[in-house]
Design a protein around this motif. Structure first.
Motif, PDB file in Angstrom:
ATOM      1  N   MET A 163       0.819  -1.209   0.000  1.00  0.00           N
ATOM      2  CA  MET A 163       0.000   0.000   0.000  1.00  0.00           C
ATOM      3  C   MET A 163       0.854   1.262   0.000  1.00  0.00           C
ATOM      4  O   MET A 163       0.382   2.333  -0.346  1.00  0.00           O
ATOM      5  N   LYS A 164       2.094   1.125   0.448  1.00  0.00           N
ATOM      6  CA  LYS A 164       3.002   2.271   0.533  1.00  0.00           C
ATOM      7  C   LYS A 164       2.361   3.433   1.298  1.00  0.00           C
ATOM      8  O   LYS A 164       2.336   4.575   0.846  1.00  0.00           O
ATOM      9  N   MET A 165       1.815   3.107   2.459  1.00  0.00           N
ATOM     10  CA  MET A 165       1.189   4.142   3.285  1.00  0.00           C
ATOM     11  C   MET A 165       2.241   4.770   4.201  1.00  0.00           C
ATOM     12  O   MET A 165       3.030   4.074   4.826  1.00  0.00           O
ATOM     13  N   GLU A 166       2.209   6.098   4.254  1.00  0.00           N
ATOM     14  CA  GLU A 166       3.155   6.805   5.124  1.00  0.00           C
ATOM     15  C   GLU A 166       2.655   6.822   6.569  1.00  0.00           C
ATOM     16  O   GLU A 166       1.459   6.799   6.782  1.00  0.00           O
ATOM     17  N   PRO A 167       3.572   6.846   7.537  1.00  0.00           N
ATOM     18  CA  PRO A 167       5.026   6.961   7.378  1.00  0.00           C
ATOM     19  C   PRO A 167       5.728   5.624   7.173  1.00  0.00           C
ATOM     20  O   PRO A 167       6.950   5.611   7.060  1.00  0.00           O
TER      21      PRO A 167
ATOM     22  N   SER B 122      -4.649   3.397  -1.147  1.00  0.00           N
ATOM     23  CA  SER B 122      -3.903   4.118  -0.135  1.00  0.00           C
ATOM     24  C   SER B 122      -4.364   5.578  -0.056  1.00  0.00           C
ATOM     25  O   SER B 122      -4.561   6.127   1.037  1.00  0.00           O
ATOM     26  N   LEU B 125      -7.733   5.733   1.619  1.00  0.00           N
ATOM     27  CA  LEU B 125      -7.654   5.573   3.071  1.00  0.00           C
ATOM     28  C   LEU B 125      -7.135   6.836   3.748  1.00  0.00           C
ATOM     29  O   LEU B 125      -7.667   7.285   4.759  1.00  0.00           O
ATOM     30  N   THR B 126      -6.077   7.422   3.178  1.00  0.00           N
ATOM     31  CA  THR B 126      -5.445   8.542   3.879  1.00  0.00           C
ATOM     32  C   THR B 126      -6.208   9.846   3.676  1.00  0.00           C
ATOM     33  O   THR B 126      -6.228  10.697   4.553  1.00  0.00           O
ATOM     34  N   ALA B 143      -0.733  10.414  11.169  1.00  0.00           N
ATOM     35  CA  ALA B 143      -0.354   9.453  10.132  1.00  0.00           C
ATOM     36  C   ALA B 143       0.208   8.179  10.755  1.00  0.00           C
ATOM     37  O   ALA B 143      -0.080   7.069  10.299  1.00  0.00           O
TER      38      ALA B 143
END
Lengths: 192, 192
Positions: A163-167, B122, B125-126, B143
């Motif tokens: 998903m490459k969700m930060e952080p 992603s 979601l964010t 985050a």
């Protein structure tokens, strides 16, 4: 025609594993074949069967799960090691600096795409990687602890690589380990 | 030829979503097309674009993520709600008692198989589900908290539905929630 490798060749096993890894990535688990892997490795298919027995065993082996059963068992008896475990887990998937996590993506594609691959991987984890070091003594507690740790590690890798969700995507391994480690510790300590 | 549905039909949107869900499962994200989804829904492709804009937006919408942004924001200010969040998250994927988790498997196949699908999910979601309720005020902390909760939920669903690792596979939703909830609580409380 290449000369072909023989069972005695110390590199043959590693060559087959590398070929399998590439084949599973290119073809997906269901379409990958022992024959195709043998062709890629330039060996006889019989040799692949000789070393690995089945496609699913070869798949599990080629995924190179970064966990040593005894180490995990030992670490589960100490505290403060969740962080080390997370960092080791991530390092294993980031060997290739140009494509960090690429093998994790290939593994989840295979496992999500095939119930056979999922079953093989699950059996491998529960029976070989994380077998109860004291069978019979609180098997249930051990299974719970194992499932909690495994789900935290997989969830973290999923967010970081897929998903490459930060952080989680851009953080250093040490930063991720500091963030996730305490939860893994609690899971490891849950059982004595 | 079926008469076709029109924008005014209150069921059209739901029909398209159901068709999309089936198409993504059958074809995978990359091979699914707006045209194929429209055909399945017996509507004009233009209508699909009208409602959803792009394939990736349709994909995200059809995955029906079981999270309401305001609820999560509210719950993150209370304690003891990780358990409720886990139970709600699982219930959403287990709507069909004959194939519990089947939609989760379809979602992870799509997301693991396509960087575009992963990016869409992603971003969704964010930016929409878990947008910071107080933008600017500790965006970083928010985050981190969000990534921790998301990775625990996904990891749990992965072990329950894909790997089918015990006890997560056979336990009741309430049992899983009791096991995972405390860790989610800690993640939710990490930021005030």
């Amino acid at each position: 025609m290449p000369a072909g490798r023989r069972p005695g060749d110390p590199h043959t096993r590693a060559t087959i594993l590398t070929a399998a890894r590439l084949e599973f990535v290119d073809q997906g688990y269901n379409d990958a074949t022992i024959r195709g892997i043998a062709r890629r490795a330039e060996v006889d298919p019989a040799l692949v069967y000789h070393y690995f027995g089945t496609k699913s065993a070869l798949f599990v082996e080629s995924a190179e799960l970064p966990v040593d059963p005894r180490q995990v068992a030992d670490e589960s008896r100490q505290s403060g090691t969740g962080q080390a475990l997370v960092e080791r887990f991530l390092a294993q998937w980031e060997e290739d600096p140009d494509r960090p996590g690429q093998r994790f993506v290939a593994m989840v594609q295979a496992v999500a795409g095939s119930e056979e691959a999922a079953r093989s991987m699950s059996e491998f984890l529960t029976e070989r990687v994380w077998a109860n070091p004291h069978p019979g003594v609180d098997d249930e507690g051990w299974a719970r602890q194992r499932a909690l740790v495994a789900s935290q590690l997989v969830g973290t890798a999923w967010m970081r690589y897929v998903m490459k969700m930060e952080p989680l995507a851009s953080a250093s391994r040490a930063e991720v380990a500091a963030l996730i480690g305490p939860g893994v510790d609690r899971a490891l300590r849950r059982e004595g």
